[in-house]
Design a protein around this motif. Structure first.
Motif, PDB file in Angstrom:
ATOM      1  N   ALA A 279     101.709  21.607 -67.787  1.00  0.00           N
ATOM      2  CA  ALA A 279     102.716  20.692 -67.246  1.00  0.00           C
ATOM      3  C   ALA A 279     103.774  21.459 -66.456  1.00  0.00           C
ATOM      4  N   THR A 280     104.174  22.614 -66.978  1.00  0.00           N
ATOM      5  CA  THR A 280     105.137  23.452 -66.260  1.00  0.00           C
ATOM      6  C   THR A 280     104.510  24.060 -65.013  1.00  0.00           C
ATOM      7  N   LEU A 281     103.230  24.389 -65.110  1.00  0.00           N
ATOM      8  CA  LEU A 281     102.521  24.973 -63.973  1.00  0.00           C
ATOM      9  C   LEU A 281     102.498  24.012 -62.785  1.00  0.00           C
ATOM     10  N   ILE A 282     102.514  22.716 -63.058  1.00  0.00           N
ATOM     11  CA  ILE A 282     102.556  21.719 -61.995  1.00  0.00           C
ATOM     12  C   ILE A 282     103.911  21.726 -61.295  1.00  0.00           C
ATOM     13  N   THR A 283     104.966  21.986 -62.044  1.00  0.00           N
ATOM     14  CA  THR A 283     106.319  21.956 -61.498  1.00  0.00           C
ATOM     15  C   THR A 283     106.632  23.167 -60.632  1.00  0.00           C
ATOM     16  N   ILE A 284     106.054  24.311 -60.959  1.00  0.00           N
ATOM     17  CA  ILE A 284     106.391  25.553 -60.258  1.00  0.00           C
ATOM     18  C   ILE A 284     106.114  25.491 -58.758  1.00  0.00           C
ATOM     19  N   PRO A 285     104.965  24.950 -58.289  1.00  0.00           N
ATOM     20  CA  PRO A 285     104.780  24.822 -56.835  1.00  0.00           C
ATOM     21  C   PRO A 285     105.854  23.964 -56.166  1.00  0.00           C
ATOM     22  N   VAL A 286     106.343  22.947 -56.890  1.00  0.00           N
ATOM     23  CA  VAL A 286     107.417  22.112 -56.346  1.00  0.00           C
ATOM     24  C   VAL A 286     108.670  22.959 -56.119  1.00  0.00           C
ATOM     25  N   ILE A 287     109.000  23.811 -57.095  1.00  0.00           N
ATOM     26  CA  ILE A 287     110.167  24.691 -56.970  1.00  0.00           C
ATOM     27  C   ILE A 287     109.989  25.649 -55.796  1.00  0.00           C
ATOM     28  N   LEU A 288     108.797  26.192 -55.652  1.00  0.00           N
ATOM     29  CA  LEU A 288     108.539  27.152 -54.573  1.00  0.00           C
ATOM     30  C   LEU A 288     108.623  26.483 -53.201  1.00  0.00           C
ATOM     31  N   VAL A 289     108.111  25.259 -53.102  1.00  0.00           N
ATOM     32  CA  VAL A 289     108.189  24.528 -51.824  1.00  0.00           C
ATOM     33  C   VAL A 289     109.635  24.185 -51.497  1.00  0.00           C
ATOM     34  N   LEU A 290     110.374  23.709 -52.492  1.00  0.00           N
ATOM     35  CA  LEU A 290     111.790  23.410 -52.279  1.00  0.00           C
ATOM     36  C   LEU A 290     112.562  24.676 -51.906  1.00  0.00           C
ATOM     37  N   GLY A 291     112.229  25.794 -52.569  1.00  0.00           N
ATOM     38  CA  GLY A 291     112.884  27.063 -52.258  1.00  0.00           C
ATOM     39  C   GLY A 291     112.622  27.505 -50.826  1.00  0.00           C
ATOM     40  N   TYR A 292     111.419  27.216 -50.343  1.00  0.00           N
ATOM     41  CA  TYR A 292     111.072  27.597 -48.971  1.00  0.00           C
ATOM     42  C   TYR A 292     111.854  26.763 -47.947  1.00  0.00           C
ATOM     43  N   TYR A 293     111.902  25.456 -48.171  1.00  0.00           N
ATOM     44  CA  TYR A 293     112.541  24.578 -47.186  1.00  0.00           C
ATOM     45  C   TYR A 293     114.069  24.556 -47.304  1.00  0.00           C
ATOM     46  N   LEU A 294     114.588  24.722 -48.507  1.00  0.00           N
ATOM     47  CA  LEU A 294     116.043  24.649 -48.696  1.00  0.00           C
ATOM     48  C   LEU A 294     116.708  26.016 -48.549  1.00  0.00           C
ATOM     49  N   LEU A 295     116.077  27.053 -49.126  1.00  0.00           N
ATOM     50  CA  LEU A 295     116.706  28.375 -49.152  1.00  0.00           C
ATOM     51  C   LEU A 295     115.974  29.398 -48.288  1.00  0.00           C
ATOM     52  N   HIS A 296     114.871  28.961 -47.674  1.00  0.00           N
ATOM     53  CA  HIS A 296     114.100  29.827 -46.765  1.00  0.00           C
ATOM     54  C   HIS A 296     113.558  31.074 -47.475  1.00  0.00           C
ATOM     55  N   VAL A 297     113.120  30.889 -48.699  1.00  0.00           N
ATOM     56  CA  VAL A 297     112.518  31.977 -49.478  1.00  0.00           C
ATOM     57  C   VAL A 297     111.007  31.901 -49.329  1.00  0.00           C
ATOM     58  N   GLU A 298     110.426  32.920 -48.731  1.00  0.00           N
ATOM     59  CA  GLU A 298     108.990  32.950 -48.503  1.00  0.00           C
ATOM     60  C   GLU A 298     108.283  33.751 -49.602  1.00  0.00           C
ATOM     61  N   ILE A 299     107.007  33.432 -49.786  1.00  0.00           N
ATOM     62  CA  ILE A 299     106.191  34.140 -50.770  1.00  0.00           C
ATOM     63  C   ILE A 299     105.416  35.233 -50.048  1.00  0.00           C
ATOM     64  N   ALA A 300     105.724  36.465 -50.378  1.00  0.00           N
ATOM     65  CA  ALA A 300     105.077  37.594 -49.694  1.00  0.00           C
ATOM     66  C   ALA A 300     103.683  37.872 -50.238  1.00  0.00           C
ATOM     67  N   SER A 301     103.460  37.580 -51.521  1.00  0.00           N
ATOM     68  CA  SER A 301     102.150  37.846 -52.122  1.00  0.00           C
ATOM     69  C   SER A 301     101.803  36.732 -53.111  1.00  0.00           C
ATOM     70  N   ILE A 302     100.915  35.839 -52.694  1.00  0.00           N
ATOM     71  CA  ILE A 302     100.497  34.742 -53.576  1.00  0.00           C
ATOM     72  C   ILE A 302      99.717  35.248 -54.789  1.00  0.00           C
ATOM     73  N   PRO A 303      98.777  36.193 -54.629  1.00  0.00           N
ATOM     74  CA  PRO A 303      98.055  36.701 -55.818  1.00  0.00           C
ATOM     75  C   PRO A 303      98.988  37.292 -56.874  1.00  0.00           C
ATOM     76  N   LEU A 304      99.971  38.081 -56.445  1.00  0.00           N
ATOM     77  CA  LEU A 304     100.928  38.650 -57.398  1.00  0.00           C
ATOM     78  C   LEU A 304     101.707  37.553 -58.103  1.00  0.00           C
ATOM     79  N   LEU A 305     102.104  36.547 -57.337  1.00  0.00           N
ATOM     80  CA  LEU A 305     102.881  35.447 -57.917  1.00  0.00           C
ATOM     81  C   LEU A 305     102.061  34.663 -58.930  1.00  0.00           C
ATOM     82  N   VAL A 306     100.799  34.403 -58.607  1.00  0.00           N
ATOM     83  CA  VAL A 306      99.925  33.648 -59.519  1.00  0.00           C
ATOM     84  C   VAL A 306      99.739  34.394 -60.834  1.00  0.00           C
ATOM     85  N   VAL A 307      99.460  35.687 -60.741  1.00  0.00           N
ATOM     86  CA  VAL A 307      99.274  36.497 -61.952  1.00  0.00           C
ATOM     87  C   VAL A 307     100.555  36.517 -62.787  1.00  0.00           C
ATOM     88  N   THR A 308     101.695  36.682 -62.120  1.00  0.00           N
ATOM     89  CA  THR A 308     102.978  36.738 -62.822  1.00  0.00           C
ATOM     90  C   THR A 308     103.291  35.420 -63.515  1.00  0.00           C
TER      91      THR A 308
END
Length: 213
Positions: free
Chosen positions: A104-133
Motif C-alpha cells: 500500500a505504501t509502495l503505491i504512494t511512493i510514485p505519487v510522491i516522486l511525481v509530485l516532487g518532480y513537478y512541484l520541486l523539480h527533483v529528478e530521479i538520476a537512477s531508477i534502479p538504485l531508487l527501486v532497490v532502496t
C-alpha cells in the motif's frame, strides 16, 4: 506454500476497499500538503531532501504503524488464531500482513516522486538504485512493524507505541535535511534511528550515487 502465501496477500489487499476514502486522502492529498509546506519554505538546495524525507515519513509512519496495528487487530478479533487453526503457519500469515501493508505504501511512493518532480523539480538520476532502496526500506519497516505487532500483547498499546515510534523516527532524525546540520555530539544519536539510513539512502539514490546501497 507459495500459492497459499499469494492468496493471503491478496486477501489482505482486499481489505483496503473498506478504507478507500482514507487511502485516497493519505495517498494523494496528504503527500501534496507535505511537499508544498516543506518544499516551498525550504531553500531550493534542500528540495531532494524534502522528497526523500516525505518518502521516509510514509515508510516510517505508513508501514511501521500500519503493519503493527493491522497485526494487533487481527489478533484481537481472533482472525489470527483462526487462520493458524486452519493450518496456515503463523509466520506466513504475519508476513503476508506485513507485505500487504508495505505494498500500500509502495503505491504512494510514485505519487510522491511525481509530485516532487513537478512541484520541486527533483529528478530521479537512477531508477534502479531508487527501486532497490525503496524495497529494502519497506521490508525493514515491515519487519519492525511485525516485531511490534507480535511483541506487544495489548492492541491499544500497539496502536499507541507504533504511532509514537513512527513519528519519532520521522521527525527526530535527519529526514528532511542533511546529516551535517546536526551538531556533532547529537549526530551520533541519529545513527541509532533506522530512518536516518533510509532518508540518506533515498537522497543518494535520487542523485544516482551508488553509496545509497
Amino acid at each position: 506454500m507459495i500459492k497459499e502465501f499469494f492468496y493471503l496477500i491478496v486477501m489482505q489487499i482486499k481489505t483496503v476497499k473498506a478504507y478507500i476514502p482514507a487511502f485516497l486522502f493519505f495517498s494523494l492529498i496528504f503527500p501534496l500538503g507535505l511537499l508544498l509546506v516543506f518544499g516551498y519554505t525550504a531553500v531550493k538546495e534542500l528540495s531532494p531532501y524534502i522528497v526523500s524525507g516525505t518518502v521516509t515519513f510514509y515508510i516510517s509512519v505508513g508501514v511501521i504503524s500500519s503493519v503493527a496495528q493491522s497485526l494487533a487487530i487481527e489478533k484481537e478479533r481472533g482472525r489470527f488464531s483462526l487462520m493458524i487453526a486452519t493450518g496456515v503457519p503463523s509466520e506466513l500469515y504475519a508476513i503476508s500482513i506485513a507485505l500487504s501493508n508495505g505494498l500500500a505504501t509502495l503505491i504512494t511512493i510514485p505519487v510522491i516522486l511525481v509530485l516532487g518532480y513537478y512541484l520541486l523539480h527533483v529528478e530521479i538520476a537512477s531508477i534502479p538504485l531508487l527501486v532497490v532502496t525503496v524495497l529494502a526500506s519497506i521490508f525493514m519497516a515491515s519487519m519492525l512493524g511485525l516485531t511490534l505487532g507480535l511483541g506487544i500483547k495489548n492492541m491499544y498499546a500497539v496502536s499507541q507505541y507504533s504511532t509514537i515510534i513512527g513519528f519519532v523516527l520521522s521527525f527526530f532524525a535527519p529526514v528532511y535535511f542533511p546529516l551535517n546540520f546536526i551538531p556533532t555530539p547529537y549526530r551520533y544519536l541519529t545513527f541509532l534511528e533506522p530512518t536516518t539510513y533510509v532518508s540518506q539512502a533515498l537522497y543518494y539514490s535520487l542523485n544516482g550515487e551508488a553509496v545509497a546501497l
